[in-house]
Design a protein around this motif. Structure first.
Motif, PDB file in Angstrom:
ATOM      1  N   GLY A  79       0.948  -1.076   0.080  1.00  0.00           N
ATOM      2  CA  GLY A  79       0.008   0.207  -0.096  1.00  0.00           C
ATOM      3  C   GLY A  79       0.846   1.356   0.002  1.00  0.00           C
ATOM      4  N   LYS A  80       1.920   1.217   0.880  1.00  0.00           N
ATOM      5  CA  LYS A  80       2.832   2.397   0.820  1.00  0.00           C
ATOM      6  C   LYS A  80       3.630   2.335  -0.485  1.00  0.00           C
ATOM      7  CE  LYS A  80       2.830   3.765   5.372  1.00  0.00           C
ATOM      8  NZ  LYS A  80       2.300   5.131   5.673  1.00  0.00           N
ATOM      9  N   SER A  81       4.056   1.432  -0.945  1.00  0.00           N
ATOM     10  CA  SER A  81       4.701   1.604  -2.388  1.00  0.00           C
ATOM     11  C   SER A  81       3.698   2.080  -3.382  1.00  0.00           C
ATOM     12  CB  SER A  81       5.323   0.319  -2.576  1.00  0.00           C
ATOM     13  OG  SER A  81       4.496  -0.760  -3.143  1.00  0.00           O
ATOM     14  N   LEU A  82       2.438   1.788  -3.452  1.00  0.00           N
ATOM     15  CA  LEU A  82       1.384   2.345  -4.310  1.00  0.00           C
ATOM     16  C   LEU A  82       0.992   3.785  -4.062  1.00  0.00           C
ATOM     17  CD1 LEU A  82      -0.773  -0.481  -4.724  1.00  0.00           C
ATOM     18  CD2 LEU A  82       0.850  -0.098  -6.240  1.00  0.00           C
ATOM     19  N   GLY A  83       1.735   4.499  -3.038  1.00  0.00           N
ATOM     20  CA  GLY A  83       1.507   5.670  -2.563  1.00  0.00           C
ATOM     21  C   GLY A  83       0.173   6.037  -1.701  1.00  0.00           C
ATOM     22  N   GLY A  84      -0.342   4.839  -1.132  1.00  0.00           N
ATOM     23  CA  GLY A  84      -1.272   4.910  -0.343  1.00  0.00           C
ATOM     24  C   GLY A  84      -1.113   5.758   0.868  1.00  0.00           C
ATOM     25  N   ARG A  85      -1.606   6.550   1.380  1.00  0.00           N
ATOM     26  CA  ARG A  85      -2.030   7.127   2.766  1.00  0.00           C
ATOM     27  C   ARG A  85      -3.106   6.772   3.545  1.00  0.00           C
ATOM     28  NH1 ARG A  85       1.499  10.162   0.243  1.00  0.00           N
ATOM     29  NH2 ARG A  85       2.359  12.056   0.387  1.00  0.00           N
ATOM     30  N   ASN A  86      -4.005   6.483   2.774  1.00  0.00           N
ATOM     31  CA  ASN A  86      -5.581   5.963   3.449  1.00  0.00           C
ATOM     32  C   ASN A  86      -5.697   4.540   2.869  1.00  0.00           C
ATOM     33  OD1 ASN A  86      -5.932   8.383   4.777  1.00  0.00           O
ATOM     34  ND2 ASN A  86      -6.871   9.398   2.662  1.00  0.00           N
ATOM     35  N   PHE A  87      -5.585   3.488   3.841  1.00  0.00           N
ATOM     36  CA  PHE A  87      -5.993   2.280   3.197  1.00  0.00           C
ATOM     37  C   PHE A  87      -6.486   1.493   4.543  1.00  0.00           C
ATOM     38  CE2 PHE A  87      -1.332   2.542   3.686  1.00  0.00           C
ATOM     39  CZ  PHE A  87      -1.053   1.640   4.724  1.00  0.00           C
ATOM     40  N   VAL A  88      -7.300   0.455   4.176  1.00  0.00           N
ATOM     41  CA  VAL A  88      -7.951  -0.378   4.988  1.00  0.00           C
ATOM     42  C   VAL A  88      -7.259  -1.690   4.883  1.00  0.00           C
ATOM     43  CG1 VAL A  88     -10.071  -1.703   5.581  1.00  0.00           C
ATOM     44  CG2 VAL A  88     -10.224   1.015   4.763  1.00  0.00           C
ATOM     45  N   LEU A  89      -6.935  -2.300   6.022  1.00  0.00           N
ATOM     46  CA  LEU A  89      -6.455  -3.782   5.912  1.00  0.00           C
ATOM     47  C   LEU A  89      -7.585  -4.701   6.336  1.00  0.00           C
ATOM     48  CD1 LEU A  89      -3.244  -3.619   8.021  1.00  0.00           C
ATOM     49  CD2 LEU A  89      -3.454  -4.141   5.431  1.00  0.00           C
ATOM     50  N   GLU A  90      -7.465  -5.899   5.157  1.00  0.00           N
ATOM     51  CA  GLU A  90      -8.565  -6.727   5.492  1.00  0.00           C
ATOM     52  C   GLU A  90      -7.871  -8.001   5.725  1.00  0.00           C
ATOM     53  OE1 GLU A  90     -12.709  -6.588   4.233  1.00  0.00           O
ATOM     54  OE2 GLU A  90     -12.240  -7.687   2.987  1.00  0.00           O
ATOM     55  N   GLY A  91      -7.771  -8.886   6.889  1.00  0.00           N
ATOM     56  CA  GLY A  91      -7.512 -10.521   6.670  1.00  0.00           C
ATOM     57  C   GLY A  91      -8.451 -11.181   7.446  1.00  0.00           C
ATOM     58  N   ASP A  92      -8.125 -12.615   7.374  1.00  0.00           N
ATOM     59  CA  ASP A  92      -9.188 -13.571   8.104  1.00  0.00           C
ATOM     60  C   ASP A  92      -8.500 -14.000   9.540  1.00  0.00           C
ATOM     61  OD1 ASP A  92      -7.323 -15.190   6.980  1.00  0.00           O
ATOM     62  OD2 ASP A  92      -8.826 -16.359   5.723  1.00  0.00           O
ATOM     63  N   ALA A  93      -7.117 -13.510   9.734  1.00  0.00           N
ATOM     64  CA  ALA A  93      -6.509 -14.227  10.938  1.00  0.00           C
ATOM     65  C   ALA A  93      -6.920 -13.275  11.969  1.00  0.00           C
ATOM     66  CB  ALA A  93      -5.011 -14.197  10.820  1.00  0.00           C
ATOM     67  N   LEU A  94      -7.867 -13.844  13.032  1.00  0.00           N
ATOM     68  CA  LEU A  94      -8.538 -13.202  14.080  1.00  0.00           C
ATOM     69  C   LEU A  94      -7.512 -12.572  15.125  1.00  0.00           C
ATOM     70  CD1 LEU A  94     -10.961 -11.977  15.121  1.00  0.00           C
ATOM     71  CD2 LEU A  94     -11.142 -14.073  16.342  1.00  0.00           C
ATOM     72  N   GLU A  95      -6.413 -13.483  15.368  1.00  0.00           N
ATOM     73  CA  GLU A  95      -5.443 -13.120  16.279  1.00  0.00           C
ATOM     74  C   GLU A  95      -4.643 -11.809  15.665  1.00  0.00           C
ATOM     75  OE1 GLU A  95      -1.893 -15.387  18.932  1.00  0.00           O
ATOM     76  OE2 GLU A  95      -3.201 -16.457  17.651  1.00  0.00           O
ATOM     77  N   VAL A  96      -4.236 -11.814  14.513  1.00  0.00           N
ATOM     78  CA  VAL A  96      -3.603 -10.765  14.012  1.00  0.00           C
ATOM     79  C   VAL A  96      -4.347  -9.593  13.930  1.00  0.00           C
ATOM     80  CG1 VAL A  96      -2.198 -10.017  11.792  1.00  0.00           C
ATOM     81  CG2 VAL A  96      -1.739 -12.347  12.606  1.00  0.00           C
ATOM     82  N   VAL A  97      -5.736  -9.646  13.360  1.00  0.00           N
ATOM     83  CA  VAL A  97      -6.529  -8.431  13.371  1.00  0.00           C
ATOM     84  C   VAL A  97      -6.706  -7.894  14.851  1.00  0.00           C
ATOM     85  CG1 VAL A  97      -8.983  -7.741  12.848  1.00  0.00           C
ATOM     86  CG2 VAL A  97      -7.495  -9.251  11.124  1.00  0.00           C
ATOM     87  N   ASN A  98      -6.878  -8.540  15.613  1.00  0.00           N
ATOM     88  CA  ASN A  98      -6.887  -8.279  17.047  1.00  0.00           C
ATOM     89  C   ASN A  98      -5.830  -7.421  17.529  1.00  0.00           C
ATOM     90  OD1 ASN A  98      -9.654  -9.004  17.083  1.00  0.00           O
ATOM     91  ND2 ASN A  98      -9.391 -10.896  18.157  1.00  0.00           N
TER      92      ASN A  98
END
Length: 171
Positions: free
Chosen positions: A128-147
């Protein structure tokens, strides 16, 4: 644009392979791999019809577009604990749902699924950073990591430093 992003990613991967593995990928092979990734991405966008897999939970919500001006970064990792090999994917989409970039690949010598998911989340933020993104949403299915990513305090688990890196990258 997609090709440029994938060429840049291949350059980074080539550098890492040279430093850590002693392998060198020729420029021709590097561009060929980048083109294959773009073609795979385009094929995935054009694909219609029934999914070739069964969703984990029938009650799962469908993927939703991020707000305008925001990039959504979806990540996932799968681990083969026996041989310590990990398969990863990261997909970056704009607010219209169009795929901007996609990364995927194997990693070796990782047998902890949570560690693999945390490392893939970091890869998503780096993309996301390499694409120049400043505003982004992360979405993953690993509950332990998300929490762990949602918590304000530092993570102390075996993957804690990676979670802390992701939090720093997101700021």
């Amino acid at each position: 644009m997609h090709l440029m992003v994938n060429v840049a990613r291949q350059l980074r991967l080539r550098r890492n392979k040279v430093i850590f593995g002693g392998e060198f990928l020729s420029p021709t092979d590097l561009v060929r791999l980048a083109k294959e990734q773009v073609e795979a991405c385009d094929t995935a966008e054009r694909r219609t019809g029934e999914p070739k897999y069964t969703p984990r939970q029938p009650s799962e919500e469908r993927w939703q577009k991020p707000p305008e001006g925001t990039m959504k970064l979806n990540w996932d990792a799968a681990v083969d604990k026996i041989i310590g090999k990990v398969g990863t994917k990261v997909i970056a989409r704009d607010h219209e749902g169009t795929v901007i970039a996609m990364t995927f690949g194997p990693w070796l010598y990782i047998s902890d699924p949570t560690m693999a998911e945390a490392m893939t989340a970091r890869e998503a933020v780096e993309l996301g950073k390499s694409l120049g993104g400043r505003n982004f949403v992360l979405e993953g299915d690993a509950l332990e990591v998300v929490n762990a990513l949602r918590k304000k305090e530092d993570s102390m688990g075996s993957y804690g430093q990676i979670i802390n890196d992701v939090k720093l990258l997101m700021n």
